[in-house]
Design a protein around this motif. Sequence first.
Motif, short mmCIF file in Angstrom:
data_model
loop_
_atom_site.label_atom_id
_atom_site.label_comp_id
_atom_site.label_asym_id
_atom_site.label_seq_id
_atom_site.Cartn_x
_atom_site.Cartn_y
_atom_site.Cartn_z
N THR A 146 0.82 -1.21 0.00
CA THR A 146 0.00 0.00 0.00
C THR A 146 0.85 1.26 0.00
N ASN A 147 0.30 2.28 -0.65
CA ASN A 147 0.81 3.63 -0.52
C ASN A 147 -0.34 4.57 -0.17
N THR A 148 -1.49 3.98 0.23
CA THR A 148 -2.65 4.82 0.52
C THR A 148 -3.17 4.67 1.94
N ILE A 149 -3.05 3.50 2.54
CA ILE A 149 -3.67 3.31 3.85
C ILE A 149 -2.67 3.16 4.99
N VAL A 150 -1.39 3.08 4.67
CA VAL A 150 -0.34 3.13 5.70
C VAL A 150 0.67 4.17 5.22
N ILE A 151 0.40 5.42 5.61
CA ILE A 151 1.26 6.53 5.18
C ILE A 151 1.66 7.44 6.33
N ASP A 152 1.47 6.95 7.54
CA ASP A 152 1.97 7.68 8.71
C ASP A 152 2.26 6.67 9.82
N PHE A 153 2.85 7.13 10.89
CA PHE A 153 3.32 6.22 11.94
C PHE A 153 2.18 5.60 12.74
#
Length: 198
Positions: free
Chosen positions: A32-39
């Motif tokens: 994913t590059n849409t739903i895990v993009i922060d800590f």
Amino acid sequence: MSDLRNDYFEDPTWGLAGMRRLREKLSIPLATNTIVIDFEQLATNVRDPAVDVILLDTTFWGGIRACVRAAQICDTFGLGIAVHSSGELGIQLATMLHLGAVLPNLVFTADAHYHHLADDIIIGGKMPYENGAIAVPEAPGLGVELDRDKLATYAELYRSLGGYAYDRDPGRPGWYPLLPNTNFADHLNDAVPDLGLG
């Protein structure tokens, strides 16, 4: 699909719950590059796995340093990483190239949409591909410089044409991304839309 030579299946559904359910049914890793993009999202994914490969993007994660930190966390918890492309111009691409060069746990080939660009806003134009790769710029800083004349040209083009509709294809006027899609692009037509840059 498991017979295809894909490293991973990128964002086949929306949300961690949907990815988690799909992950239970498939043998191919999910990315994913849409739903895990922060800590916070990364911590949730570590605690209750839904995604196997985190696609790092300096724009989405907030820069090179944040991506390196995320890569270290992924390494600790056995998650794969890859460098993601969001259709960036040369300045962001330089950040992505530098990022990829410093990640010891980068085992997937980085993707890029750069070859789809007609031009770039950096001095010298587009960075060249050599043997399927773009070299990490070696000049000071990010290694690229903004071409202010090109920036002015494209700023004027933006003012005259408006913003880029991300979900529209200028080569197919009237086309909309509907699901299921029955109006696919013609792979034999390599026409490039005229942007009036002559």
